[in-house]
Design a protein around this motif. Structure first.
Motif, PDB file in Angstrom:
ATOM      1  N   TYR A  39       1.026  -0.828  -0.135  1.00 17.14           N
ATOM      2  CA  TYR A  39      -0.269  -0.147  -0.561  1.00 17.14           C
ATOM      3  C   TYR A  39       0.850   1.288   0.029  1.00 17.14           C
ATOM      4  CZ  TYR A  39      -3.805  -2.959   0.463  1.00 17.14           C
ATOM      5  OH  TYR A  39      -5.286  -3.788   0.404  1.00 17.14           O
ATOM      6  N   PRO A  40       0.811   2.351  -0.771  1.00 14.65           N
ATOM      7  CA  PRO A  40       1.568   3.374  -0.913  1.00 14.65           C
ATOM      8  C   PRO A  40       1.237   4.652   0.407  1.00 14.65           C
ATOM      9  CG  PRO A  40      -0.915   3.763  -2.088  1.00 14.65           C
ATOM     10  CD  PRO A  40      -0.624   2.085  -1.981  1.00 14.65           C
ATOM     11  N   ASP A  41       0.120   3.695   1.248  1.00 14.00           N
ATOM     12  CA  ASP A  41      -0.239   4.908   2.127  1.00 14.00           C
ATOM     13  C   ASP A  41       0.632   4.067   3.736  1.00 14.00           C
ATOM     14  OD1 ASP A  41      -1.681   6.830   3.499  1.00 14.00           O
ATOM     15  OD2 ASP A  41      -2.756   5.098   4.799  1.00 14.00           O
ATOM     16  N   GLN A  46       1.515   0.320   7.881  1.00 17.34           N
ATOM     17  CA  GLN A  46       1.397   0.216   9.747  1.00 17.34           C
ATOM     18  C   GLN A  46       0.041  -0.509  10.268  1.00 17.34           C
ATOM     19  OE1 GLN A  46       1.528   3.824  11.779  1.00 17.34           O
ATOM     20  NE2 GLN A  46       3.738   4.296  10.249  1.00 17.34           N
ATOM     21  N   LEU A  47      -1.077  -0.417   9.690  1.00 14.98           N
ATOM     22  CA  LEU A  47      -1.877  -0.796   9.695  1.00 14.98           C
ATOM     23  C   LEU A  47      -2.096  -2.539   9.602  1.00 14.98           C
ATOM     24  CD1 LEU A  47      -5.039  -1.578  11.962  1.00 14.98           C
ATOM     25  CD2 LEU A  47      -5.638  -1.060   8.910  1.00 14.98           C
TER      26      LEU A  47
END
Length: 133
Positions: A39-41, A46-47
């Motif tokens: 994921y780029p976010d 982290q999640l």
């Protein structure tokens, strides 16, 4: 602390439920571990990493419920038997005959063959070990 099942007295359903839930938790952990970094976010990454860590704890907790006195061949035989049963269950629920016979029943037959090979190995090697002991 939870008590592990006893391999000699536990019902086969207990063993198979143990294998199924442990495998499900492990598959979930591996999914989050394998895909989270994509994921780029940063927050999403982290999640996913946090979920993977929690799932690893679950895998460890469930894994401790197995009998530590089971041999590796006994564990492998039970896993193969459980996989055969799951494919049998899928076949029983399948309404499309092409999928039922072409996938589920075929996979079930393969797992039964794997189970039979495990049984042969248990007879061959564990019987030899018990004679030595």
């Amino acid at each position: 602390m939870r008590k592990h099942y006893d391999k000699d007295t536990a019902d086969i359903k207990t063993k198979m439920n143990y294998i199924t839930i442990t495998a499900g938790e492990q598959q979930t952990m591996l999914y989050y571990r394998a895909h989270g970094f994509m994921y780029p976010d940063e927050i999403a990454r982290q999640l996913y990493a946090e979920i993977a860590e929690i799932e690893e704890q679950h895998v460890t907790q469930y894994g401790l419920l197995g009998d530590p006195n089971e041999t590796m061949l006994e564990k492998m035989a039970m896993i193969e038997l459980n996989e055969a049963y799951l494919y049998y269950s899928f076949a029983e629920q399948e309404s499309d005959p092409r999928i039922k016979g072409g996938i589920w029943e075929n996979f079930m037959k393969m797992e039964v063959t794997h189970f039979n090979e495990c049984a042969r190995l248990i007879k061959q090697y564990e019987a030899a070990i018990s004679r030595i002991s």
